[in-house]
Design a protein around this motif. Structure first.
Motif, PDB file in Angstrom:
ATOM      1  N   THR A 124       0.836  -1.201   0.000  1.00 23.56           N
ATOM      2  CA  THR A 124       0.000   0.000   0.000  1.00 23.56           C
ATOM      3  C   THR A 124       0.870   1.251   0.000  1.00 23.56           C
ATOM      4  OG1 THR A 124      -1.747  -1.151   1.227  1.00 23.56           O
ATOM      5  CG2 THR A 124      -1.811   1.255   1.231  1.00 23.56           C
ATOM      6  N   ARG A 155      -2.108   0.252   9.053  1.00 27.89           N
ATOM      7  CA  ARG A 155      -2.401  -0.488   7.825  1.00 27.89           C
ATOM      8  C   ARG A 155      -2.238  -1.988   8.033  1.00 27.89           C
ATOM      9  NH1 ARG A 155       0.824   3.662   3.800  1.00 27.89           N
ATOM     10  NH2 ARG A 155      -0.884   5.169   3.533  1.00 27.89           N
ATOM     11  N   GLU A 168      -8.722  -5.154  -2.650  1.00 33.95           N
ATOM     12  CA  GLU A 168      -8.863  -3.700  -2.651  1.00 33.95           C
ATOM     13  C   GLU A 168      -7.714  -3.042  -3.407  1.00 33.95           C
ATOM     14  OE1 GLU A 168     -10.099  -0.405   0.652  1.00 33.95           O
ATOM     15  OE2 GLU A 168      -8.517  -1.815   1.211  1.00 33.95           O
ATOM     16  N   LEU A 169      -6.485  -3.515  -3.175  1.00 37.90           N
ATOM     17  CA  LEU A 169      -5.330  -2.954  -3.871  1.00 37.90           C
ATOM     18  C   LEU A 169      -5.342  -3.321  -5.357  1.00 37.90           C
ATOM     19  CD1 LEU A 169      -2.396  -3.491  -1.344  1.00 37.90           C
ATOM     20  CD2 LEU A 169      -3.859  -1.482  -1.657  1.00 37.90           C
ATOM     21  N   MET A 172      -7.702  -1.007  -6.970  1.00 38.72           N
ATOM     22  CA  MET A 172      -7.163   0.352  -6.990  1.00 38.72           C
ATOM     23  C   MET A 172      -6.171   0.551  -8.124  1.00 38.72           C
ATOM     24  SD  MET A 172      -5.073   2.411  -3.996  1.00 38.72           S
ATOM     25  CE  MET A 172      -6.348   2.136  -2.760  1.00 38.72           C
ATOM     26  N   ARG A 187     -11.246   5.155  -6.071  1.00 38.17           N
ATOM     27  CA  ARG A 187     -10.642   4.106  -5.256  1.00 38.17           C
ATOM     28  C   ARG A 187      -9.870   4.676  -4.073  1.00 38.17           C
ATOM     29  NH1 ARG A 187     -14.061   0.437  -6.826  1.00 38.17           N
ATOM     30  NH2 ARG A 187     -13.971   0.027  -9.068  1.00 38.17           N
ATOM     31  N   TYR A 191     -11.028   4.091  -0.251  1.00 35.37           N
ATOM     32  CA  TYR A 191     -10.043   3.448   0.625  1.00 35.37           C
ATOM     33  C   TYR A 191      -9.925   4.219   1.942  1.00 35.37           C
ATOM     34  CZ  TYR A 191      -5.476   2.029   2.457  1.00 35.37           C
ATOM     35  OH  TYR A 191      -4.452   1.603   3.286  1.00 35.37           O
ATOM     36  N   HIS A 192      -9.760   5.513   1.840  1.00 36.57           N
ATOM     37  CA  HIS A 192      -9.561   6.318   3.036  1.00 36.57           C
ATOM     38  C   HIS A 192     -10.861   6.553   3.795  1.00 36.57           C
ATOM     39  CE1 HIS A 192      -5.804   7.115   0.833  1.00 36.57           C
ATOM     40  NE2 HIS A 192      -5.298   7.308   2.037  1.00 36.57           N
ATOM     41  N   ARG A 195     -11.601   3.738   6.222  1.00 28.89           N
ATOM     42  CA  ARG A 195     -10.762   3.761   7.413  1.00 28.89           C
ATOM     43  C   ARG A 195     -11.120   4.912   8.342  1.00 28.89           C
ATOM     44  NH1 ARG A 195      -9.283   0.987   3.513  1.00 28.89           N
ATOM     45  NH2 ARG A 195      -7.884  -0.810   3.750  1.00 28.89           N
TER      46      ARG A 195
END
Length: 213
Positions: A124, A155, A168-169, A172, A187, A191-192, A195
């Motif tokens: 990441t 992470r 997810e990665l 992305m 993406r 992603y953020h 979190r």
């Protein structure tokens, strides 16, 4: 060796930071100075000096019982870090040429995405750093690298479900889309946001527990 030996100080600092980024610790863990000194063949003084340098980088903090521990960032701090990281990455990606952005993402789209939380966290950071590097802006690179280091253990914790995190990665970094700018924006944002929402829920739980006491 002498505590003033700059070669030893630098070697131990680099070794301790490498330990940190290799996932040898966990957030909140107390640093055992003597164990670290033994592992890296030094006295305790260079280890303490290295820990002080890492404290200046936000990676280590004072332990209430004395000494140092790996920083255990509270939810609000993580929210701010995730928000700043998202804002920075979105700004950088928006200004990149489509060809450059696609080439940057392609560097990762055909590679493995990790089989452990530490590998996921490392990858990441590599993806986000590659976006900064592709802009040619050294200040952006330095800022993203610093955020990567501070978010490394959060992470790792967030990648407990490795298959979901890898997916997810993979999504992305997929550049085979109609609008690569729109895709990476969505993406990075999602992603953020996930979190940030998770940390907001933690704050709510802690507040409720405080009320019940």
């Amino acid at each position: 060796m002498s505590a003033a030996d700059p070669i030893t100080q630098e070697r131990v600092y680099r070794a301790l930071k490498a330990d940190y980024l290799a996932g040898l610790f966990h957030a909140g863990e107390k640093l055992e100075i003597q164990d670290i000194a033994d592992r890296h063949g030094s006295s305790k003084t260079p280890v303490r000096e290295a820990a002080c340098r890492l404290m200046g980088e936000g990676l280590v903090e004072p332990d209430s019982a004395g000494g140092f521990r790996v920083t255990l960032a509270p939810p609000l701090v993580l929210i701010h870090l995730y928000a700043w990281n998202a804002h920075l990455l979105l700004s950088l990606a928006q200004k990149m040429k489509k060809s450059v952005l696609s080439q940057t993402l392609d560097r990762f789209s055909r590679s493995g995405f990790g089989t452990t939380p530490v590998e996921i966290a490392t990858l990441t950071g590599s993806i986000f750093l590659a976006l900064a590097e592709s802009t040619g802006n050294p200040e952006a690179v330095a800022t993203v690298a610093q955020i990567n280091d501070r978010l490394f253990y959060p992470r790792v914790a967030g990648a407990a479900k490795v298959k979901e995190a890898a997916k997810e990665l993979r999504t992305m970094t997929n550049s085979a889309v109609a609008d690569v700018h729109k895709s990476i924006h969505r993406r990075i944002e999602s992603y953020h946001e996930r979190r940030i929402v998770h940390q907001q829920k933690i704050i709510q739980i802690l507040a409720q527990e405080a009320l019940e006491q």
